[in-house]
Enzyme design. Sequence first.
Site, PDB file in Angstrom:
ATOM      1  N   TYR A   1      13.960  30.682   6.537  1.00  9.47           N
ATOM      2  CA  TYR A   1      12.553  31.567   6.703  1.00  9.47           C
ATOM      3  C   TYR A   1      12.320  31.761   8.157  1.00  9.47           C
ATOM      4  O   TYR A   1      12.642  31.078   9.076  1.00  9.47           O
ATOM      5  CB  TYR A   1      11.399  30.646   6.311  1.00  9.47           C
ATOM      6  CG  TYR A   1      11.179  30.712   4.847  1.00  9.47           C
ATOM      7  CD1 TYR A   1      11.363  31.804   4.181  1.00  9.47           C
ATOM      8  CD2 TYR A   1      11.010  29.448   4.291  1.00  9.47           C
ATOM      9  CE1 TYR A   1      10.759  31.970   2.863  1.00  9.47           C
ATOM     10  CE2 TYR A   1      10.606  29.625   2.818  1.00  9.47           C
ATOM     11  CZ  TYR A   1      10.632  31.057   2.166  1.00  9.47           C
ATOM     12  OH  TYR A   1      10.464  30.871   0.718  1.00  9.47           O
TER      13      TYR A   1
ATOM     14  N   LYS B   1       0.841  -1.434   0.028  1.00  9.65           N
ATOM     15  CA  LYS B   1       0.208   0.033   0.082  1.00  9.65           C
ATOM     16  C   LYS B   1       0.881   1.181   0.144  1.00  9.65           C
ATOM     17  O   LYS B   1       2.139   1.220   0.451  1.00  9.65           O
ATOM     18  CB  LYS B   1      -0.931   0.013   1.194  1.00  9.65           C
ATOM     19  CG  LYS B   1      -0.095   0.203   2.602  1.00  9.65           C
ATOM     20  CD  LYS B   1      -1.137  -0.293   3.857  1.00  9.65           C
ATOM     21  CE  LYS B   1      -0.309  -0.275   4.922  1.00  9.65           C
ATOM     22  NZ  LYS B   1      -1.013  -0.989   6.277  1.00  9.65           N
TER      23      LYS B   1
HETATM   24  C1  LIG Z   1      -0.318  -1.710   6.855  1.00  8.12           C
HETATM   25  C2  LIG Z   1      -0.980  -3.132   7.331  1.00  8.12           C
HETATM   26  C3  LIG Z   1      -0.101  -4.436   7.587  1.00  8.12           C
HETATM   27  C4  LIG Z   1       1.271  -4.260   7.563  1.00  8.12           C
HETATM   28  O1  LIG Z   1       1.861  -3.825   8.633  1.00  8.12           O
HETATM   29  P1  LIG Z   1       3.443  -3.764   9.031  1.00  8.12           P
HETATM   30  O2  LIG Z   1       3.700  -3.144  10.479  1.00  8.12           O
HETATM   31  O3  LIG Z   1       4.016  -2.701   8.036  1.00  8.12           O
HETATM   32  O4  LIG Z   1       4.162  -5.127   8.700  1.00  8.12           O
HETATM   33  C5  LIG Z   1      -0.857  -5.486   8.061  1.00  8.12           C
HETATM   34  N1  LIG Z   1      -2.112  -5.539   7.890  1.00  8.12           N
HETATM   35  C6  LIG Z   1      -2.881  -4.561   7.835  1.00  8.12           C
HETATM   36  C7  LIG Z   1      -4.235  -4.802   7.955  1.00  8.12           C
HETATM   37  C8  LIG Z   1      -2.172  -3.450   7.601  1.00  8.12           C
HETATM   38  O5  LIG Z   1      -3.280  -2.109   7.406  1.00  8.12           O
END
Ligand SMILES: *Cc1c(COP(=O)(O)O)cnc(C)c1O
Length: 369
Positions: free
Chosen positions: A264, A38
Site C-alpha cells: 500500500y 490481566k
Molecule cells: C501489571 C501489573 C503488575 C505486573 O507487572 P510485570 O512487570 O508484568 O511483572 C504488577 N502490579 C500491578 C499493579 C500491575 O498493574
Amino acid sequence: MRPNRDTVLQIDLGALAHNYAYLKSRLLPGTRFLGVVKAFAYGSDAVAIARKLEALGADYLGVAFTDEGIHLRENGIGLPILVLHPQPSGINELLAHCLEPNLYSRHIFSAFLEAARAHGQKSYPVHLKFNTGLNRLGFVGKDLPWLGEQLKADASLEVRSLFSHLAASDDLGERAFTEGQIHRFRELAAESEKHLPGRPMRHLLNTSGILNYAAAQWDMVRSGIGLYGYSNDPAIDKILRPVACLKTHISQMHEVQPGDWVGYNKGFLATRPITTATLPIGHADGIGRQYGRGKGRVFIGGKAAPILGNVCMDMTLVDVTGLACREGDEVLFFGPGNSAEDFAGGAGTISYELLAGVSQRVSREIIDT
Ligand SMILES: *Cc1c(COP(=O)(O)O)cnc(C)c1O
C-alpha cells in the site's frame, strides 16, 4: 470462531512452569506469589494460564478489570483474584463472583463499602493501594485516618493487603527513585498500623522488582511479564522461556523487479531484483504498522526476513531474497528463536505491548513441553 490453523499463537505451559519455578527461586520461602493474568494473560490465554498457575501452587491471581475476573470464575478458577482496577459500575458483579477489589480512592472505597453492606457481607476481602510515586492510582498517607474510621465503623470489609506499585523497577539508572518509593511504602505501612484494624499483607514488587529489589518483597509479589518469559533484563531473559510463540505460513511469493513498488501507498521501492513473501497476518492481528518499513523482522527457516513497506490489516509482506523458502513454509514472528522483546524493540516498543496486542482473531493453541 473456527480456529485458523495457519496463524497460531502457541502457548507453552511447560515454559510457564519453568518461569514460575525460576521466579519462586528468587524469593524467600514464605513469600506469596500473585500471578498477573490481566489482558488475556498478556495476550495468551487467561484461563489456561490461570489453571496452570493454580496447579503450580500460586497464591493469588491478578486481573485489571472485573470482567476478566468473572471470566476466570466462570471457567472454574477458585484462587483468590485481585481486581487491580475495578470501576464502580461493576461492583455488584464483582461481589457476586467473589473477586477481591483494589480500593484506590475514597470514591471507589465508599461505593464498594455501600454495596458490600447492601449484600450483607461480613469481612469481605479488599486490598488498599497507595500511591508512592507512580501517580496513577492509590491513596496517600493523609487518607489513612479516614480509611480507619470507615473500617472501624463497619464490619463489612476486611483489608487483606496494602500495596503499591513501582514506576521504574526495571531501570537501574533509577535506583534512588525506586528506593524512595520503597521507603515511602515502608512508612505508609508503619503509619497504617495506627489507623487500620488487623495486620494486612504488604506487597510492592512486580517482575523487575523481584529481580532488582528482592529485599522489598514483604508478604507477596505480583509477577506478570516474568511468567511469560521476559524480564526487562537480557541476562535473565536467557534463563526464562517464552510462553507465547506467534507463527504463520507463507501465502504467496513474488519476484519483484527494480523500479517496482511493494504494498500500500508504495511503501517499498525495489532497487534490485527481490523475492517477497506475503504472510496472512496484519495489524488487525496485533502486528501494528510501527513494524513496517524494516522495523520488524520475522524468521523463516532460522533466517531473518525484514518487513517491507506498510503492514496491511490482514497481510504483511517480507523480503525473502536469497532464502531457501517456499509457499506454505512456516514463519516465526516471535517466540523461541525470536524474542518478543527483540521484535518489539525494533519498533521502539516493549514485549508487554507486543504480547498483549495479539488480537483475538489469532487462534490460541495450548501445548505443554
Ligand atoms: C501489571 C501489573 C503488575 C505486573 O507487572 P510485570 O512487570 O508484568 O511483572 C504488577 N502490579 C500491578 C499493579 C500491575 O498493574
